[in-house]
Write an enzyme that holds these catalytic residues in place. Structure first.
Site, PDB file in Angstrom:
ATOM      1  N   SER A 218      13.274 -15.869  21.011  1.00 18.11           N
ATOM      2  CA  SER A 218      13.685 -16.313  22.339  1.00 18.11           C
ATOM      3  C   SER A 218      14.048 -17.791  22.361  1.00 18.11           C
ATOM      4  CB  SER A 218      12.565 -15.996  23.340  1.00 18.11           C
ATOM      5  OG  SER A 218      12.959 -16.249  24.664  1.00 18.11           O
TER       6      SER A 218
ATOM      7  N   ASP B  40      19.069 -18.718  27.055  1.00 22.94           N
ATOM      8  CA  ASP B  40      18.198 -19.084  25.946  1.00 22.94           C
ATOM      9  C   ASP B  40      18.661 -18.334  24.696  1.00 22.94           C
ATOM     10  OD1 ASP B  40      17.391 -16.571  26.794  1.00 22.94           O
ATOM     11  OD2 ASP B  40      15.282 -16.893  26.310  1.00 22.94           O
TER      12      ASP B  40
ATOM     13  N   ASP C 291      17.914 -13.520  27.420  1.00 22.76           N
ATOM     14  CA  ASP C 291      17.237 -12.760  28.476  1.00 22.76           C
ATOM     15  C   ASP C 291      16.858 -13.661  29.649  1.00 22.76           C
ATOM     16  OD1 ASP C 291      15.109 -14.127  27.312  1.00 22.76           O
ATOM     17  OD2 ASP C 291      13.835 -12.362  27.070  1.00 22.76           O
TER      18      ASP C 291
END
Length: 453
Positions: A100, A241, A245
């Protein structure tokens, strides 16, 4: 022994905490648990742009194939793309290799079930219990060994889905959009999507090299995006990012619009259209008090969960809500996808602007954020789970809570993904909350150092 799965899958420094051996074992155990009794399982696999992605992908696939699973390889794609495509392609499970918003040296492995939902704790525990247990995980040979298939249409299939989530008449011709792709999974797909919608697109940080994901860019570093939007006279800047998401935005004046403000804009619009189920928005304890105040004025109930999109989702599923998310920009439209989706959120935000004929700056006035400060305190992994037992720290927190009363908030919590204690204070006086947050962080830091002497 600490639990292997955190709040968002298994994460660590690739090659160290998250080794190829671990990825192989996760593939074997995950395929066994998630596809039990299904014959020859089909598992979809995507990743972000980290240099370790290929390495871990190959190890994971080897594990899946070793227990008779077929691996359907998508390549680089946003995490929510896997959540959606797992359902579209009728796969038995989906896996994303990503960390992430973390730096490139970290990576992670996250599972989705056949319905595109992240796994509950008890299923993750079952996977973990099988890892390193060859006596409990059958190994295949001969024609039973799994195969690998490359899904070349995946990116366009996901774009096609995204376009169905907004009004087909949405035309962004003449709208100037700057996209910060974080040198991550959005780097190709986001410009493609907005080109198809007719927007005047400028992309930045869209040349990933394996090492530059999230580096000074994306939703955690928005200064460059803000400067470019203002300098170009763009209508909006959108920041994703590393695995896309999450979404944060900047208005035409270069001012940041965070996840709380985006949620309030969209909740207000959905309520006006009669599409906000039970007139309720789900947020976490990290959301700003200003969100709660704005929601109250709009006749919207805010239901609060602990930090983590999985807890937001659990509440939404349990109680039948349609919109929820986090201040970080991880926003879930449950009637459209099963996890936070930065691209989907960005489309809804652009549609809100087009439908209201207002600028993002005007829409953001629906909420006035209270000053908020967040200080991260590095600690050992053990200390992250034991700080609540320190009376000096807890007494200082209680004293601050009493001092602020209803005019502010104190929240101290361990990070779910990093060896950090997060100290958040909120109130009307910026200088005061900054000073109090730093003092509380120093107290936690000092006690942590004392505990290891």
């Amino acid at each position: 022994m600490a639990r292997l799965f955190g709040t968002d899958g298994v994460r660590g420094i690739a090659g160290r905490e998250l080794s190829c051996d671990m990825a192989y074992e996760l593939g074997r155990a995950g395929a066994t648990v998630l596809t039990r009794g299904m014959g020859r399982p089909r598992i979809l696999i995507g990743r972000d742009t980290r240099i370790s992605g290929h390495m871990l992908e190959n190890a994971l696939i080897a594990g899946i194939c070793s227990v008779g699973g077929d691996a359907y390889r998508v390549g680089v794609i946003p995490t929510p793309g896997i959540a959606y495509l797992t359902r579209r392609y009728c796969c038995d499970a989906g896996v994303v290799i990503s960390a992430s918003h973390n730096p490139y040296e970290f990576n992670g492995i996250k599972f989705f079930n056949r319905d595109g939902f992240k796994l509950p704790d008890h299923v993750e525990d079952e996977i973990e219990a099988l890892m390193g247990r060859p006596d409990r995980v059958a190994c295949c040979c001969g024609s039973a060994v799994g195969m690998v298939h490359d899904m070349t249409s995946a990116r366009q299939d996901y774009i096609e889905f995204l376009r169905t989530t907004v009004d087909p008449a949405l035309d962004l011709t003449g709208i100037k959009v700057v996209l910060d792709c974080a040198n991550g999974a959005a780097s190709v797909i986001a410009p493609e999507l907005y080109d198809q919608l007719g927007a005047n697109v400028m992309s930045i940080f869209d040349h990933p090299n394996g090492l530059n994901i999230n580096e000074g860019c994306g939703s955690t570093h928005m200064d460059t995006l803000a400067r470019i939007v203002e300098a170009l006279g763009a209508d909006i800047g959108l920041a994703f990012d590393g695995d896309a998401d999450r979404l944060l935005a900047v208005d035409h004046q270069g001012r940041m619009v965070d996840g709380d403000q985006i949620m309030m804009i969209l909740a207000d619009r959905l309520k006006a259209e009669g599409r906000l189920k039970q007139d309720t928005l789900v947020a976490t304890v990290m959301s700003n008090l200003g969100l709660h105040q704005a929601a109250r004025r709009a006749g919207i109930t805010v239901e609060t969960t602990q930090v983590g999109d999985r807890y937001v989702l659990e509440t939404m599923l349990k109680k039948g809500y349609s919109l929820g998310g986090e201040q970080s920009g991880h926003i879930i439209f449950l009637e459209e996808n099963t996890t936070g989706d930065g691209l989907l959120t960005s489309l809804h935000l652009l549609q809100a602007m087009a439908g209201s004929q207002k600028t993002l700056a005007q829409l953001a006035q629906v909420m006035t954020p209270l000053p908020q400060v967040l200080v991260n305190v590095p600690v050992t992994p053990q200390r992250r789970d034991t700080w609540q037992q320190d009376s000096r720290v807890t007494e200082r927190i209680q004293a601050l809570e009493q001092a602020y009363g209803d005019s502010g908030r104190v929240l101290v919590r361990p990070s779910g993904t990093e060896p950090l204690i997060r100290v958040m204070l909120e109130g009307e006086d910026q200088e005061r909350i900054c000073a109090d947050a730093e003092a509380l962080a120093a107290c936690i830091r000092n006690e942590a150092e004392a505990s290891v002497r």
